[in-house]
Design a protein around this motif. Sequence first.
Motif, PDB file in Angstrom:
ATOM      1  N   PRO A   1      30.240  59.859  28.661  1.00  0.00           N
ATOM      2  CA  PRO A   1      29.541  61.047  29.155  1.00  0.00           C
ATOM      3  C   PRO A   1      29.364  61.048  30.670  1.00  0.00           C
ATOM      4  O   PRO A   1      29.281  59.994  31.306  1.00  0.00           O
ATOM      5  CB  PRO A   1      28.175  60.967  28.457  1.00  0.00           C
TER       6      PRO A   1
ATOM      7  N   VAL B   1      26.152  65.959  28.146  1.00  0.00           N
ATOM      8  CA  VAL B   1      26.734  66.731  27.053  1.00  0.00           C
ATOM      9  C   VAL B   1      28.251  66.855  27.206  1.00  0.00           C
ATOM     10  O   VAL B   1      28.948  67.130  26.232  1.00  0.00           O
ATOM     11  CB  VAL B   1      26.061  68.119  26.939  1.00  0.00           C
ATOM     12  N   ILE B   2      28.778  66.616  28.409  1.00  0.00           N
ATOM     13  CA  ILE B   2      30.226  66.678  28.603  1.00  0.00           C
ATOM     14  C   ILE B   2      30.746  65.305  29.022  1.00  0.00           C
ATOM     15  O   ILE B   2      30.036  64.510  29.627  1.00  0.00           O
ATOM     16  CB  ILE B   2      30.664  67.754  29.625  1.00  0.00           C
ATOM     17  N   SER B   3      31.994  65.064  28.694  1.00  0.00           N
ATOM     18  CA  SER B   3      32.597  63.785  29.038  1.00  0.00           C
ATOM     19  C   SER B   3      33.202  63.840  30.437  1.00  0.00           C
ATOM     20  O   SER B   3      33.387  64.917  31.014  1.00  0.00           O
ATOM     21  CB  SER B   3      33.689  63.433  28.024  1.00  0.00           C
TER      22      SER B   3
ATOM     23  N   ASP C   1      36.248  65.933  30.173  1.00  0.00           N
ATOM     24  CA  ASP C   1      35.936  67.368  30.196  1.00  0.00           C
ATOM     25  C   ASP C   1      35.566  67.843  31.593  1.00  0.00           C
ATOM     26  O   ASP C   1      35.896  68.958  31.986  1.00  0.00           O
ATOM     27  CB  ASP C   1      34.779  67.697  29.248  1.00  0.00           C
TER      28      ASP C   1
ATOM     29  N   LYS D   1      36.892  73.023  26.648  1.00  0.00           N
ATOM     30  CA  LYS D   1      35.917  72.359  25.756  1.00  0.00           C
ATOM     31  C   LYS D   1      34.649  72.023  26.534  1.00  0.00           C
ATOM     32  O   LYS D   1      33.540  72.223  26.047  1.00  0.00           O
ATOM     33  CB  LYS D   1      36.558  71.102  25.165  1.00  0.00           C
ATOM     34  N   GLY D   2      34.806  71.537  27.764  1.00  0.00           N
ATOM     35  CA  GLY D   2      33.661  71.218  28.602  1.00  0.00           C
ATOM     36  C   GLY D   2      32.833  72.439  28.950  1.00  0.00           C
ATOM     37  O   GLY D   2      31.599  72.402  28.935  1.00  0.00           O
TER      38      GLY D   2
ATOM     39  N   ALA E   1      32.579  75.183  27.186  1.00  0.00           N
ATOM     40  CA  ALA E   1      31.864  75.592  25.970  1.00  0.00           C
ATOM     41  C   ALA E   1      30.665  74.679  25.706  1.00  0.00           C
ATOM     42  O   ALA E   1      29.597  75.154  25.302  1.00  0.00           O
ATOM     43  CB  ALA E   1      32.821  75.579  24.778  1.00  0.00           C
ATOM     44  N   LYS E   2      30.834  73.371  25.944  1.00  0.00           N
ATOM     45  CA  LYS E   2      29.728  72.434  25.744  1.00  0.00           C
ATOM     46  C   LYS E   2      28.595  72.698  26.731  1.00  0.00           C
ATOM     47  O   LYS E   2      27.423  72.608  26.374  1.00  0.00           O
ATOM     48  CB  LYS E   2      30.212  70.995  25.884  1.00  0.00           C
TER      49      LYS E   2
ATOM     50  N   GLU F   1      27.767  75.591  28.061  1.00  0.00           N
ATOM     51  CA  GLU F   1      27.067  76.799  27.628  1.00  0.00           C
ATOM     52  C   GLU F   1      26.199  76.536  26.396  1.00  0.00           C
ATOM     53  O   GLU F   1      25.058  76.989  26.332  1.00  0.00           O
ATOM     54  CB  GLU F   1      28.062  77.923  27.351  1.00  0.00           C
ATOM     55  N   ALA F   2      26.721  75.770  25.443  1.00  0.00           N
ATOM     56  CA  ALA F   2      25.938  75.445  24.244  1.00  0.00           C
ATOM     57  C   ALA F   2      24.700  74.622  24.599  1.00  0.00           C
ATOM     58  O   ALA F   2      23.678  74.700  23.916  1.00  0.00           O
ATOM     59  CB  ALA F   2      26.811  74.699  23.236  1.00  0.00           C
ATOM     60  N   TYR F   3      24.783  73.871  25.681  1.00  0.00           N
ATOM     61  CA  TYR F   3      23.683  73.021  26.147  1.00  0.00           C
ATOM     62  C   TYR F   3      22.652  73.819  26.957  1.00  0.00           C
ATOM     63  O   TYR F   3      21.573  73.338  27.235  1.00  0.00           O
ATOM     64  CB  TYR F   3      24.274  71.897  26.984  1.00  0.00           C
TER      65      TYR F   3
END
Length: 161
Positions: free
Chosen positions: A25, A31-33, A36, A101-102, A104-105, A107-109
């Motif tokens: 992370p 929340v993102i790697s 990402d 993917k990053g 989207a993560k 925004e979800a966070y």
Amino acid sequence: MSQLAEKPAEKPSLDQVWEWLDAVPDPEIPVISLVDLGVIRGVEWQDDTLVVTVTPTYSGCPATAVIQMDIETALKARGIGDLKLNTQISPAWTTDWLSDKGRAKLEAYGIAPPQPAGGPEKCPHCGSRHITKVSQFGSTPCKAHWRCQDCLEPFDYFKCI
């Protein structure tokens, strides 16, 4: 797993190494790697040495040392004994390197991902387009502080760089 990981019988594939790095992370936005985030710029074997090239989000990023330590820890735990980390500052990192993917993560966070228009399109909490910038500066230098006028929730916007 013990502190001293055993050396693998054969070198792991580069795809396997990328998969391992995709589980590391970002220290500021966990929340993102790092993959990402786009700071891992390359992975290659040079004989028996694994070389990982990292581009920090900016040259003075205080998380650079932590990122390098996290990469080293993750790879050594999987048996990579001979590791070299290269820091590459040119070309400079850009938010264009964030993976889909990053984004989207983020925004979800609850963090609005970077947008070409220079500001968020909508609230990451409720989707409303009635949003207001509170401050150009957020919790880190790469984020600005915004607020939704409908759900009244504050949120960070990851600035385009």
